[in-house]
Design an enzyme around this catalytic site. Structure first.
Site, mmCIF file in Angstrom:
data_model
loop_
_atom_site.group_PDB
_atom_site.id
_atom_site.type_symbol
_atom_site.label_atom_id
_atom_site.label_comp_id
_atom_site.label_asym_id
_atom_site.label_seq_id
_atom_site.Cartn_x
_atom_site.Cartn_y
_atom_site.Cartn_z
ATOM 1 N N ASP A 148 0.855 -1.175 0.000
ATOM 2 C CA ASP A 148 0.000 0.000 0.000
ATOM 3 C C ASP A 148 0.896 1.230 0.000
ATOM 4 O OD1 ASP A 148 -1.772 2.042 0.459
ATOM 5 O OD2 ASP A 148 -2.539 1.265 2.359
ATOM 6 N N ASN A 150 -0.257 4.267 -0.625
ATOM 7 C CA ASN A 150 -1.057 5.419 -0.210
ATOM 8 C C ASN A 150 -0.916 6.599 -1.164
ATOM 9 O OD1 ASN A 150 -2.847 5.249 2.111
ATOM 10 N ND2 ASN A 150 -1.061 4.590 3.278
#
Length: 254
Positions: A148, A150
């Site tokens: 991830d 982000n």
């Protein structure tokens, strides 16, 4: 070699939603987890072993119930590297790497920038991680960094690029960083095979966002360009619903 990455938003919660049954059905050789939100001693590891993942490695944040990454594998890796040696990253349990033959697989959970202080933290992490990856590839050229990030890279990666242009995750400075990360010698494996819009890996729990596919593509399998000839496929496994994220899969010739 099938490698999956999945931000589970709490491994214990995911287990209660059928994660193990899904894992056995997906049948990856290696799965990288992010945001496990648990200490290793809080888990019954026999569950993973019985599912075929007898080699499981956990790197939790010092703060309980927060962050943390893991790697589960069917076969034992040649080496496991816990953390980066950069203290503020490692306090939050954000990087874990396992080497399989000539391929090195990292599970990474890049911070979010939920407020100004965390955004500064995120930007510092991004800059330091780029330097770390540059050095690491001198000894481990076939590096795959899954997890991830982000960050949505391009407008195609977010459902509403206009309204979100000033929101962390789609800020110009973040998008520039991930673009430069790719230019430093990585392939965004999903985009290598698929240039279609409306492919996301995270949806807010609000406003029925997932059913309306109002999402963000925050999860990536970044593959060193030295592995380009060995890339077989990369897909988003959007049918898995144990989290506000869904898993991604990268397959390479091992």
């Amino acid at each position: 070699m099938k490698i999956v990455s999945y931000n589970v938003n709490g491994i214990r919660a995911a287990l209660n939603k059928g994660f193990i049954e899904w894992l056995q059905s997906a049948d990856p050789d290696v799965i990288c987890l992010q945001e496990i939100k648990a200490m290793e001693e809080q888990l019954d590891l026999s569950i993973f072993e019985e599912a075929g993942y007898g080699h499981n490695y956990w790197f939790s944040a010092q703060k309980k119930g927060y962050s943390g990454v893991a790697i589960l594998a069917k076969k034992a890796p040649d080496h496991v590297e816990v953390g980066t040696g950069i203290d503020y990253m490692d306090f939050e349990g954000r990087n874990l790497r396992a080497d399989f033959g000539d391929v090195s697989v990292m599970s990474m959970y890049l911070p979010s920038g939920t407020n100004m202080a965390r955004l500064e933290h995120k930007l510092t992490y991004m800059a330091d991680f780029q330097k770390y990856a540059d050095e690491l590839r001198k000894t481990h050229p076939n590096l795959i960094v899954l997890g991830d990030y982000n960050i949505c890279h391009e407008a195609i990666d977010i459902h509403d690029p206009v309204r979100n242009k000033n929101v962390s995750g789609f800020l110009p400075v973040e998008r520039e960083w991930i673009g430069n990360f790719i230019k430093s010698g990585f392939i965004d494996s999903f985009r290598y095979f698929n240039e279609e819009p409306h492919n996301y890996t995270w949806w807010s729990y609000r406003a029925n966002a997932r059913n309306n596919n109002k999402g963000w593509r925050l999860d990536y399998g970044m593959v060193s360009d030295s592995l380009e000839d060995r890339l077989k496929r990369a897909v988003i496994l959007s049918e898995a619903k144990h989290s506000d994220h869904c898993p991604i899969l990268v397959e390479i010739d091992s």
